[in-house]
Each structure stands twice: as structure tokens, then as C-alpha cells.
Motif scaffolding. Structure first.
Motif, PDB file in Angstrom:
ATOM      1  N   LEU A 151      22.642  43.619 -64.620  1.00 31.47           N
ATOM      2  CA  LEU A 151      21.753  44.696 -64.194  1.00 31.47           C
ATOM      3  C   LEU A 151      20.916  44.280 -62.991  1.00 31.47           C
ATOM      4  CD1 LEU A 151      20.536  46.178 -67.603  1.00 31.47           C
ATOM      5  CD2 LEU A 151      22.202  47.138 -66.013  1.00 31.47           C
ATOM      6  N   GLU A 152      20.550  43.018 -62.933  1.00 28.81           N
ATOM      7  CA  GLU A 152      19.808  42.515 -61.769  1.00 28.81           C
ATOM      8  C   GLU A 152      20.661  42.625 -60.508  1.00 28.81           C
ATOM      9  OE1 GLU A 152      16.527  41.688 -60.054  1.00 28.81           O
ATOM     10  OE2 GLU A 152      16.459  41.325 -62.219  1.00 28.81           O
ATOM     11  N   GLN A 153      21.941  42.337 -60.641  1.00 27.33           N
ATOM     12  CA  GLN A 153      22.854  42.459 -59.500  1.00 27.33           C
ATOM     13  C   GLN A 153      22.999  43.919 -59.069  1.00 27.33           C
ATOM     14  OE1 GLN A 153      26.371  40.567 -61.025  1.00 27.33           O
ATOM     15  NE2 GLN A 153      25.629  38.494 -60.645  1.00 27.33           N
ATOM     16  N   LEU A 154      23.100  44.828 -60.052  1.00 28.08           N
ATOM     17  CA  LEU A 154      23.207  46.247 -59.730  1.00 28.08           C
ATOM     18  C   LEU A 154      21.935  46.748 -59.047  1.00 28.08           C
ATOM     19  CD1 LEU A 154      24.946  47.736 -62.916  1.00 28.08           C
ATOM     20  CD2 LEU A 154      25.965  47.326 -60.665  1.00 28.08           C
ATOM     21  N   ARG A 155      20.810  46.262 -59.511  1.00 27.22           N
ATOM     22  CA  ARG A 155      19.528  46.640 -58.916  1.00 27.22           C
ATOM     23  C   ARG A 155      19.480  46.231 -57.438  1.00 27.22           C
ATOM     24  NH1 ARG A 155      14.035  47.050 -60.303  1.00 27.22           N
ATOM     25  NH2 ARG A 155      12.639  46.171 -58.715  1.00 27.22           N
ATOM     26  N   SER A 156      19.874  44.995 -57.177  1.00 25.65           N
ATOM     27  CA  SER A 156      19.883  44.495 -55.802  1.00 25.65           C
ATOM     28  C   SER A 156      20.824  45.318 -54.938  1.00 25.65           C
ATOM     29  CB  SER A 156      20.303  43.022 -55.772  1.00 25.65           C
ATOM     30  OG  SER A 156      19.372  42.217 -56.470  1.00 25.65           O
ATOM     31  N   ARG A 157      21.980  45.642 -55.501  1.00 24.64           N
ATOM     32  CA  ARG A 157      22.970  46.447 -54.755  1.00 24.64           C
ATOM     33  C   ARG A 157      22.412  47.832 -54.455  1.00 24.64           C
ATOM     34  NH1 ARG A 157      25.582  47.763 -51.390  1.00 24.64           N
ATOM     35  NH2 ARG A 157      27.832  48.057 -51.183  1.00 24.64           N
ATOM     36  N   SER A 170      17.832  54.638 -63.603  1.00 23.64           N
ATOM     37  CA  SER A 170      17.987  53.583 -64.608  1.00 23.64           C
ATOM     38  C   SER A 170      19.464  53.337 -64.878  1.00 23.64           C
ATOM     39  CB  SER A 170      17.246  53.947 -65.898  1.00 23.64           C
ATOM     40  OG  SER A 170      17.501  55.271 -66.311  1.00 23.64           O
ATOM     41  N   PHE A 171      19.842  52.067 -64.871  1.00 22.07           N
ATOM     42  CA  PHE A 171      21.231  51.639 -65.040  1.00 22.07           C
ATOM     43  C   PHE A 171      21.427  51.073 -66.438  1.00 22.07           C
ATOM     44  CE2 PHE A 171      19.697  49.933 -60.791  1.00 22.07           C
ATOM     45  CZ  PHE A 171      19.772  51.175 -60.177  1.00 22.07           C
ATOM     46  N   GLY A 172      22.700  50.930 -66.816  1.00 30.45           N
ATOM     47  CA  GLY A 172      22.963  50.415 -68.149  1.00 30.45           C
ATOM     48  C   GLY A 172      24.312  49.751 -68.291  1.00 30.45           C
ATOM     49  N   ARG A 173      24.730  49.598 -69.523  1.00 28.03           N
ATOM     50  CA  ARG A 173      25.919  48.834 -69.886  1.00 28.03           C
ATOM     51  C   ARG A 173      27.187  49.340 -69.213  1.00 28.03           C
ATOM     52  NH1 ARG A 173      26.329  48.017 -76.131  1.00 28.03           N
ATOM     53  NH2 ARG A 173      24.503  46.758 -75.581  1.00 28.03           N
TER      54      ARG A 173
END
Length: 382
Positions: free
Chosen positions: A268-274, A354-357
Motif C-alpha cells: 500500500l505504501e508503494q501504491l500511495r507513492s505511485r 483509499s486503496f486496499g487489498r
């Protein structure tokens, strides 16, 4: 029509297929469908065993004793049980909370105020966090409870629960924490956090809706009065026939969350950065909340010159929200954003992502391209 990209995991999560499979086993005659309170035959014994296994699974995620888990219908009921349950046992009680809590806490405390209970409403810093010294300054001789959420549901900001809890433990004041948005998103250890009561929700952790739990620390000074009366279930704290299938689902969901917590946080941290990288260069974007003390999968942004409602209408292929799902029916700007000092203008222009699984990088890239296109188009026609 292709389904919109779902970026509203803070509102609710889809049930994990493995969770749904376990739940199905508790619904029909061939499965564990009995009443857990029926102790005169095998059907009831099987159901009770399933419930207790789920109780252990939930306890393990927050590193508690299974005997400290009380089943409820969700975090809203858990909040009500914790707050009203403590207050009811005291004369002239004083409660401390904050102005940016979830509605389940805000409205409960307002209801208590109407009944004559003294409530102190704390204002957080601009990043949505409360400093321990601010909480300590609000305490009085008759303070019986402090209720603060661990992770804010609109901002993702993490409160320093451990430090606040340690201070309250020294002062002999009970500490209730709404952890609905924290479970499965960050490490939870109720002993290290120094909490006495902690609310949990199934549907925020890829479990079913309609089920939750309240952690009640096993100690002589931690007592709550039941708010639902009946058969004396859950050691007298919450009566009602236990929903075996939902409880089993929540237990499985929490087991999965515990097993994949570290890898999920990293992903999720990677998705946030992206996500943030893909929006770089888009002018007039304001970040709301804490950049350092927060969970990875929740971002709140305000877009200058674009009303949130108009932006959401334009994002037909992306499912997002303008704030808490419990307050989205109002046209008023978010009370959470107002509470941290965001202007009404920018609060009206804020969206929560908000992102998830099940979020993929391709979905993030697509969503950001849509956001950029719609924001620029709306600004061009002002």
C-alpha cells in the motif's frame, strides 16, 4: 459497462473470497448453523467452538486475551457500549474526546451531553493528531473516560495512542480507542498501546458487514454497563443470539490480516507513492492530514477551483468519496477538515482516496489520469 475502479476502501472493503467460503459453511443444515448458546446438543457445541475460534483469531491480531473480546454488531455499537457503558457506572462523570472523531463517538457524546454529562471537546493539530499534553490538560478529578480514534477515517492520521494511553494509565483514567480504521492497516498491541477499551469492525478488514467487537481489558477497574439486555450473552456485556456466520467471517478476515500485515503495508505504501507521483505537476492540490504519522492506504486531497461533488460526478470510472461514508449525505463541508483548520472553500473541494487489498498499480495509474483530465476540464469551464 466496465466497473469503476474502487478507491473507497475506507468506507468498506469487499469480503475476501476465503472469508466468504468460511461463512457459507455456517448457514445451512450441512454446516455449523446451530445457536452457540444451545449447549444441549452437538449443533450448538459446534457453533460455540466456531465462535470461540473466531474470538481467538480477532484477539491475536490485536495481541489480546480471547476472553477480552466481546462481539457486537459493528464498531458503532462497540463505541456506544464502551462510552455509555463506562459513563453509566459513575456519578457526575466527565468525558474527553475530540471534534474530529467518527460520528459514532461524536453523536454518542453529544447525546450524553444532552443527558447532563460534561464532555470536553479537544481540537487537534493541523495534521489531525492530538498531543498527549493537550489530552492531559483536559483531565479533571471526575474524568472517567477519554475516547479517541487511533486512525482518522477521513485523513488516515495516526494518533499517538501509546503515549496518551500511558499517561492516562498513570492518572487512573480509562482509555477507549476506536480502531476500526487501524485494524489490518498498522501494528496493534493493546498492551503496548495502554488501552482499556478498543472498538473493531469486520467490514473494514475484508470481513462481512454487521459484525464487530469490543476489546475490554481484564482488570478490576475496567467495567462497563450493558446497553442491550436479554439472555446475558458475552459475559453479560452484550445480549443477543450470536451471528455465527458473521463472527466466523470476521475471525477469518482478521486471521488473514494478521498473516499478511507487513507485506500489505509495504504494498500500500508503494501504491500511495505511485498515486502521488502520478498527480505531480497538477497545480492547486492541497494535502490534508499528516504526511509522516499515517496509514499508507488513505489520502485526502483538496483541488483548487473544483467542487468535490462535481469532481466525483466527473469521475464516472473511479469510485471515491468526499469524506466519511457516515456523513456523505450532508452538503456541509467535512467537520473533520474544518476541525483541523481547513477553510470551508478547500473542505468543499476535498476527496478521500483509499486503496486496499485488491487495488492494482494499473488501477492507480488509470484513476490518476482520470483525475487529471476531469480537474483540468472543470477548471477550464469556470
Amino acid at each position: 459497462m466496465k466497473k469503476p475502479v474502487y478507491l473507497d476502501y475506507a468506507a468498506t472493503t469487499p469480503v475476501d473470497p476465503a472469508v466468504a467460503e468460511e461463512m457459507m459453511k455456517c448457514l445451512t443444515l450441512d454446516g455449523v448453523f446451530g445457536n452457540p448458546a444451545s449447549r444441549s446438543h452437538g449443533y450448538g457445541w459446534q457453533a460455540e467452538a466456531a465462535v470461540e475460534n473466531a474470538r481467538r483469531q480477532v484477539a491475536e491480531l490485536i495481541q489480546a486475551d480471547p476472553r477480552e473480546i466481546v462481539w457486537t454488531s459493528g464498531a458503532t455499537e462497540s463505541d456506544n457500549l464502551a462510552i455509555k457503558g463506562v459513563v453509566e457506572l459513575h456519578d457526575r462523570p466527565h468525558v474527553v474526546t475530540s471534534i474530529i472523531e467518527h460520528k459514532a463517538v461524536v453523536d454518542t457524546c453529544k447525546w450524553l451531553e444532552d443527558k447532563g454529562v460534561d464532555v470536553t471537546w479537544l481540537r487537534p493539530d493541523a495534521d489531525g493528531r492530538l498531543r498527549p499534553e493537550v489530552v492531559e490538560q483536559a483531565l479533571r478529578d471526575n474524568t472517567v473516560l477519554v475516547s479517541l480514534m487511533m486512525v482518522n477515517n477521513e485523513l488516515g492520521s495516526i494518533t499517538d495512542t501509546q503515549a496518551i494511553g500511558a499517561m492516562l494509565r498513570r492518572r487512573g483514567v480509562l482509555f477507549h480507542v476506536d480502531a476500526a480504521q487501524a485494524a489490518g492497516k498498522c501494528l496493534l498491541n493493546v498492551s503496548e498501546l495502554n488501552v482499556d477499551l478498543l472498538s473493531l469492525s469486520g467490514h473494514k478488514v475484508y470481513g462481512p458487514k454487521g459484525i464487530g467487537a469490543l476489546y475490554v481489558r481484564r482488570a478490576p477497574d475496567v467495567r462497563i454497563a450493558a446497553q442491550i439486555h436479554g439472555g446475558g450473552h458475552e459475559r453479560g456485556m452484550r445480549s443477543g443470539t450470536l451471528a455465527t456466520h458473521q463472527i466466523v467471517g470476521m475471525g477469518k478476515a482478521f486471521e488473514l490480516a494478521r498473516a499478511g500485515l507487513e507485506s500489505e503495508m509495504e504494498r500500500l505504501e508503494q501504491l500511495r507513492s505511485r498515486f502521488l507521483e502520478a498527480l505531480e505537476g497538477l497545480e492547486g492540490v492541497h494535502f490534508n492530514g499528516s504526511r509522516d504519522h499515517r496509514v499508507p492506504g488513505l489520502i485526502n486531497l483538496s483541488f483548487e477551483g473544483v467542487e468535490a461533488e462535481s469532481l466525483m460526478l466527473g469521475l464516472r470510472q473511479v469510485a471515491v468519496s468526499s469524506g466519511s461514508a457516515c456523513a456523505s449525505a450532508t452538503v456541509e463541508p467535512s467537520y473533520v477538515l474544518r476541525g483541523i483548520g481547513v477553510s470551508d472553500e478547500l473542505a468543499h473541494r476535498a476527496l478521500r482516496f483509499s486503496f486496499g487489498r485488491f487495488t492494482t498499480e494499473d488501477e492507480i495509474v488509470f484513476a490518476c489520469s482520470q483525475i487529471r483530465d476531469v480537474v483540468e476540464r472543470l477548471r477550464s469551464v469556470r
